[in-house]
Design a protein around this motif. Structure first.
Motif, PDB file in Angstrom:
ATOM      1  N   ALA A  10       0.714  -0.985   0.074  1.00 35.08           N
ATOM      2  CA  ALA A  10       0.076   0.076   0.036  1.00 35.08           C
ATOM      3  C   ALA A  10       1.009   1.352   0.048  1.00 35.08           C
ATOM      4  N   LEU A  11       0.332   2.262  -0.808  1.00 31.18           N
ATOM      5  CA  LEU A  11       1.092   3.591  -0.742  1.00 31.18           C
ATOM      6  C   LEU A  11       0.139   4.653  -0.186  1.00 31.18           C
ATOM      7  N   ILE A  12       0.427   5.287   0.683  1.00 31.46           N
ATOM      8  CA  ILE A  12      -0.300   6.215   1.357  1.00 31.46           C
ATOM      9  C   ILE A  12       0.224   7.706   1.215  1.00 31.46           C
ATOM     10  N   ASN A  13      -0.282   8.520   0.332  1.00 32.16           N
ATOM     11  CA  ASN A  13       0.255   9.778  -0.043  1.00 32.16           C
ATOM     12  C   ASN A  13      -0.349  10.895   0.755  1.00 32.16           C
ATOM     13  N   ILE A  14       0.562  11.299   1.651  1.00 30.94           N
ATOM     14  CA  ILE A  14       0.073  12.025   2.707  1.00 30.94           C
ATOM     15  C   ILE A  14       0.938  13.557   2.357  1.00 30.94           C
ATOM     16  N   ALA A  15       2.007  13.367   1.936  1.00 30.03           N
ATOM     17  CA  ALA A  15       3.004  14.477   1.790  1.00 30.03           C
ATOM     18  C   ALA A  15       2.082  15.618   1.035  1.00 30.03           C
ATOM     19  N   GLY A  16       2.336  16.963   1.328  1.00 21.35           N
ATOM     20  CA  GLY A  16       1.571  17.862   0.699  1.00 21.35           C
ATOM     21  C   GLY A  16       1.743  19.364   1.550  1.00 21.35           C
ATOM     22  N   GLY A  17       1.139  20.428   1.172  1.00 21.96           N
ATOM     23  CA  GLY A  17       1.406  21.487   1.814  1.00 21.96           C
ATOM     24  C   GLY A  17       0.128  22.498   1.789  1.00 21.96           C
ATOM     25  N   PHE A  18       0.257  23.584   2.318  1.00 20.73           N
ATOM     26  CA  PHE A  18      -1.270  24.316   2.612  1.00 20.73           C
ATOM     27  C   PHE A  18      -0.797  25.928   2.291  1.00 20.73           C
ATOM     28  N   ALA A  19      -1.512  26.939   1.627  1.00 18.30           N
ATOM     29  CA  ALA A  19      -1.175  28.076   1.545  1.00 18.30           C
ATOM     30  C   ALA A  19      -2.479  28.775   1.359  1.00 18.30           C
ATOM     31  N   PHE A  20      -2.675  29.880   1.984  1.00 15.63           N
ATOM     32  CA  PHE A  20      -3.771  30.743   2.108  1.00 15.63           C
ATOM     33  C   PHE A  20      -3.367  32.039   1.319  1.00 15.63           C
TER      34      PHE A  20
END
Length: 226
Positions: free
Chosen positions: A76-86
């Protein structure tokens, strides 16, 4: 999922840590990949690959191939890496759109492409992505983030269609996750209505389990109590 090998990207973040610990507690073996420095020594159950830039396809492939070599398989691959900008569209920087696309879409794309050859030989092949309910109806200041998460949704649907019968591909769509960073940025909000990382981890691990073998192409909202 006992004995299955899970790759978790963003494994050292607030959500990634909880998903990793929950997976380990249920008998899975975990390979974590993160942009941060690794915090764990390799064991028979867990290995961490730090300082990995998943926006670079070559680095993503190298880390995932190394995880497969360490455990002998990937389930299984769980892709949690990411980011947020407002930021608002009129007053914002177009580079933020590029950054959000890279952090949220390209990381999931590169990790998925690298993992697919390994997953195709697994009995329990799963990919789980992290979308966002905010991408279903974007509000003010949410344009760059919402557009990138909408890209994750369409990546999920496309992969599910292409890999039907071979690998299940689904996404969870959380609202606001109850993390220290979100509490600091929204001190007056009612955090009791947010999604606890453990609650979201339970849904993610359901989609990565044998119990979800008939579920693919789903975009599953996890709204908490909002």
């Amino acid at each position: 999922m006992k004995g299955n090998v899970f790759i978790i990207t963003g494994a050292l973040g607030a959500l990634g840590k909880v998903v990793a610990e929950e997976a380990l507690s249920r008998g899975a073996r975990v390979a974590g990949i993160d942009h941060a420095e690794s915090q764990f020594a390799a064991t028979a159950q867990r290995i961490e690959f730090g300082r990995i830039d998943l926006t670079d396809a070559a680095q993503a492939k190298e880390a995932i191939d190394a995880a497969a070599a360490h455990f002998g398989a990937i389930d299984a691959l769980i892709n949690i890496a990411g980011g947020f900008a407002f930021e608002t569209i009129a007053d914002g920087d177009p580079k933020v759109w590029q950054c959000m696309h890279a952090l949220n879409v390209e990381t999931a794309l590169n990790a998925s492409r690298a993992a697919i050859p390994h997953l195709l030989i697994s009995r329990a092949a799963r990919i789980v992505n992290i979308g966002a309910t905010g991408a279903l109806q974007a509000g003010p200041g949410m344009g760059p983030y919402a557009a990138s998460k909408a890209g994750v949704h369409k990546l999920t649907e496309s992969l599910a269609a292409e890999l039907k019968g071979k690998i299940t591909v689904n996404a969870v769509l959380p609202s606001i996750i109850d993390t220290a960073a979100n509490r600091a940025s929204m001190p007056k909000a009612d955090s009791s209505k947010w999604v606890a990382p453990k609650e979201l981890a339970d849904v993610i691990l359901f989609l990565a389990s044998d119990a979800a073998s008939a579920v693919t192409g789903a975009l599953l909202p996890v709204n908490g109590r909002l």
